[in-house]
Enzyme design. Structure first.
Site, PDB file in Angstrom:
ATOM      1  N   LYS A   1       0.833  -1.202   0.000  1.00  0.00           N
ATOM      2  CA  LYS A   1       0.000   0.000   0.000  1.00  0.00           C
ATOM      3  C   LYS A   1       0.875   1.262   0.000  1.00  0.00           C
ATOM      4  CE  LYS A   1      -3.888  -2.340   2.308  1.00  0.00           C
ATOM      5  NZ  LYS A   1      -4.741  -2.365   3.530  1.00  0.00           N
TER       6      LYS A   1
ATOM      7  N   TYR B   1     -12.332  -2.895  -3.402  1.00  0.00           N
ATOM      8  CA  TYR B   1     -12.870  -2.884  -2.041  1.00  0.00           C
ATOM      9  C   TYR B   1     -14.408  -2.874  -2.012  1.00  0.00           C
ATOM     10  CZ  TYR B   1      -8.320  -2.292   0.303  1.00  0.00           C
ATOM     11  OH  TYR B   1      -7.050  -2.479   0.810  1.00  0.00           O
TER      12      TYR B   1
ATOM     13  N   PHE C   1     -15.425   3.261   7.439  1.00  0.00           N
ATOM     14  CA  PHE C   1     -14.037   3.526   7.059  1.00  0.00           C
ATOM     15  C   PHE C   1     -13.833   3.542   5.544  1.00  0.00           C
ATOM     16  CE2 PHE C   1     -14.385  -1.068   7.948  1.00  0.00           C
ATOM     17  CZ  PHE C   1     -13.895  -1.616   6.765  1.00  0.00           C
TER      18      PHE C   1
ATOM     19  N   ARG D   1      -1.641 -14.788   4.312  1.00  0.00           N
ATOM     20  CA  ARG D   1      -2.403 -14.126   5.385  1.00  0.00           C
ATOM     21  C   ARG D   1      -1.678 -14.277   6.726  1.00  0.00           C
ATOM     22  NH1 ARG D   1      -6.731 -10.628   4.253  1.00  0.00           N
ATOM     23  NH2 ARG D   1      -7.537 -11.141   6.304  1.00  0.00           N
TER      24      ARG D   1
ATOM     25  N   THR E   1      -5.537  -7.773  10.655  1.00  0.00           N
ATOM     26  CA  THR E   1      -5.907  -6.507   9.995  1.00  0.00           C
ATOM     27  C   THR E   1      -5.443  -5.300  10.798  1.00  0.00           C
ATOM     28  OG1 THR E   1      -7.828  -7.616   9.024  1.00  0.00           O
ATOM     29  CG2 THR E   1      -7.875  -5.204   9.091  1.00  0.00           C
TER      30      THR E   1
ATOM     31  N   ARG F   1       2.563  -6.842   9.416  1.00  0.00           N
ATOM     32  CA  ARG F   1       1.839  -5.758  10.099  1.00  0.00           C
ATOM     33  C   ARG F   1       2.290  -5.629  11.552  1.00  0.00           C
ATOM     34  NH1 ARG F   1      -4.004  -7.376   7.465  1.00  0.00           N
ATOM     35  NH2 ARG F   1      -3.971  -5.971   5.665  1.00  0.00           N
TER      36      ARG F   1
ATOM     37  N   ASN G   1      -1.977  -0.044   7.370  1.00  0.00           N
ATOM     38  CA  ASN G   1      -1.525  -1.412   7.682  1.00  0.00           C
ATOM     39  C   ASN G   1      -0.708  -2.051   6.557  1.00  0.00           C
ATOM     40  OD1 ASN G   1      -3.588  -2.044   5.938  1.00  0.00           O
ATOM     41  ND2 ASN G   1      -4.755  -3.289   7.391  1.00  0.00           N
TER      42      ASN G   1
ATOM     43  N   HIS H   1      -2.010  -5.456   1.485  1.00  0.00           N
ATOM     44  CA  HIS H   1      -3.244  -6.208   1.239  1.00  0.00           C
ATOM     45  C   HIS H   1      -2.866  -7.617   0.805  1.00  0.00           C
ATOM     46  CE1 HIS H   1      -7.142  -7.433  -0.388  1.00  0.00           C
ATOM     47  NE2 HIS H   1      -6.449  -7.948  -1.389  1.00  0.00           N
TER      48      HIS H   1
ATOM     49  N   GLU I   1      -9.218 -10.931  -7.697  1.00  0.00           N
ATOM     50  CA  GLU I   1      -8.360  -9.745  -7.511  1.00  0.00           C
ATOM     51  C   GLU I   1      -7.166  -9.760  -8.465  1.00  0.00           C
ATOM     52  OE1 GLU I   1      -7.524  -9.760  -3.314  1.00  0.00           O
ATOM     53  OE2 GLU I   1      -9.556  -9.145  -2.780  1.00  0.00           O
TER      54      GLU I   1
HETATM   55  P1  DAT Z   1      -7.634  -7.186   5.523  1.00  0.00           P
HETATM   56  O1  DAT Z   1      -6.871  -6.076   4.832  1.00  0.00           O
HETATM   57  O2  DAT Z   1      -6.871  -7.742   6.681  1.00  0.00           O
HETATM   58  O3  DAT Z   1      -8.110  -8.239   4.566  1.00  0.00           O
HETATM   59  P2  DAT Z   1     -10.395  -6.271   5.606  1.00  0.00           P
HETATM   60  O4  DAT Z   1     -10.589  -6.937   4.294  1.00  0.00           O
HETATM   61  O5  DAT Z   1     -11.365  -6.580   6.687  1.00  0.00           O
HETATM   62  O6  DAT Z   1      -8.927  -6.517   6.183  1.00  0.00           O
HETATM   63  O7  DAT Z   1     -10.443  -4.690   5.411  1.00  0.00           O
HETATM   64  C1  DAT Z   1      -9.798  -4.080   4.302  1.00  0.00           C
HETATM   65  C2  DAT Z   1      -9.073  -2.874   4.772  1.00  0.00           C
HETATM   66  O8  DAT Z   1     -10.015  -1.916   5.282  1.00  0.00           O
HETATM   67  C3  DAT Z   1      -8.096  -3.110   5.921  1.00  0.00           C
HETATM   68  O9  DAT Z   1      -6.823  -3.551   5.477  1.00  0.00           O
HETATM   69  C4  DAT Z   1      -8.035  -1.755   6.564  1.00  0.00           C
HETATM   70  C5  DAT Z   1      -9.455  -1.239   6.398  1.00  0.00           C
HETATM   71  N1  DAT Z   1     -10.265  -1.541   7.595  1.00  0.00           N
HETATM   72  C6  DAT Z   1     -10.817  -2.730   7.914  1.00  0.00           C
HETATM   73  N2  DAT Z   1     -11.477  -2.657   9.081  1.00  0.00           N
HETATM   74  C7  DAT Z   1     -11.320  -1.374   9.510  1.00  0.00           C
HETATM   75  C8  DAT Z   1     -11.744  -0.652  10.649  1.00  0.00           C
HETATM   76  N3  DAT Z   1     -12.492  -1.233  11.608  1.00  0.00           N
HETATM   77  N4  DAT Z   1     -11.396   0.658  10.754  1.00  0.00           N
HETATM   78  C9  DAT Z   1     -10.654   1.251   9.812  1.00  0.00           C
HETATM   79  N5  DAT Z   1     -10.212   0.623   8.699  1.00  0.00           N
HETATM   80  C10 DAT Z   1     -10.547  -0.670   8.552  1.00  0.00           C
HETATM   81 MG    MG Z   2      -9.542  -8.213   3.077  1.00  0.00          MG
END
Ligand code: DAT
Ligand code: MG
Length: 149
Positions: free
Chosen positions: A9, A49, A57, A85, A91, A102, A112, A115, A126
């Site tokens: 990222k 996304y 968020f 993962r 996350t 992370r 973070n 991805h 993806e």
């Molecule tokens: P990951 O990236 O671990 O697959 P995710 O798919 O649940 O996590 O979410 C995608 C991204 O969105 C994540 O990397 C950061 C953001 N995100 C997720 N949950 C969040 C939250 N509670 N507050 C702020 N950003 C969040």
């Molecule tokens: Mg995800």
């Protein structure tokens, strides 16, 4: 054979961590089959996304991922989804175990660093969002018999 999409990222690129992060994945034994630097536009960010649309968020997530260049990597191999993962960590970096990407490099969920696809289905989807078929190389790696039993 599973596929996974990795995105380093904007914070990873801006902080000069491309090499450090890719090196961990490469040293683990993962095989990269596509790799490029791009700037994600809003339309691609929304498609990538889509599952998070409507969450509080989401606007910040779009802003973050489109803010500056990223490095995208396609990985193919046995069990790559779960392997990556686990190497990436939880996350929220505060919950991510030390030794994970992370957990070692990050502090906040909105920064973070990386991805990684979360299922074989999302991995296929993806990778196809970010790479044209001709950008994916199915190359023979001479070390494979020393990495896979
Ligand atoms: P990951 O990236 O671990 O697959 P995710 O798919 O649940 O996590 O979410 C995608 C991204 O969105 C994540 O990397 C950061 C953001 N995100 C997720 N949950 C969040 C939250 N509670 N507050 C702020 N950003 C969040
Ligand atoms: Mg995800």
């Amino acid at each position: 054979m599973e596929q996974s999409l990795i995105i380093l990222k904007p914070d990873a690129v801006q902080r000069g961590l491309i090499g450090a992060i890719l090196s961990r994945l490469e040293m683990r034994g993962l095989k990269f089959c596509g790799l490029k630097m791009i700037q994600i536009d809003e339309s691609l960010a929304r498609r990538h996304y889509a599952a998070h649309e409507g969450k509080p968020f989401f606007p910040g997530l779009l802003q973050y991922i489109t803010a500056s260049p990223v490095v995208v990597v396609a990985v193919q191999g046995k069990d790559v989804i779960q392997t990556i993962r686990h190497t990436v960590g939880a996350t929220k970096p505060i919950d991510a175990a030390p030794g994970t990407i992370r957990g070692d490099f990050g502090l906040e969920v909105g920064r973070n660093l990386i991805h990684a696809s979360d299922s074989p289905e999302s991995g296929q989807h993806e990778v196809s969002l970010f790479f044209q078929p001709h950008e994916l190389l199915l190359w023979e790696r001479s070390a494979d018999p020393w990495i896979y039993e």
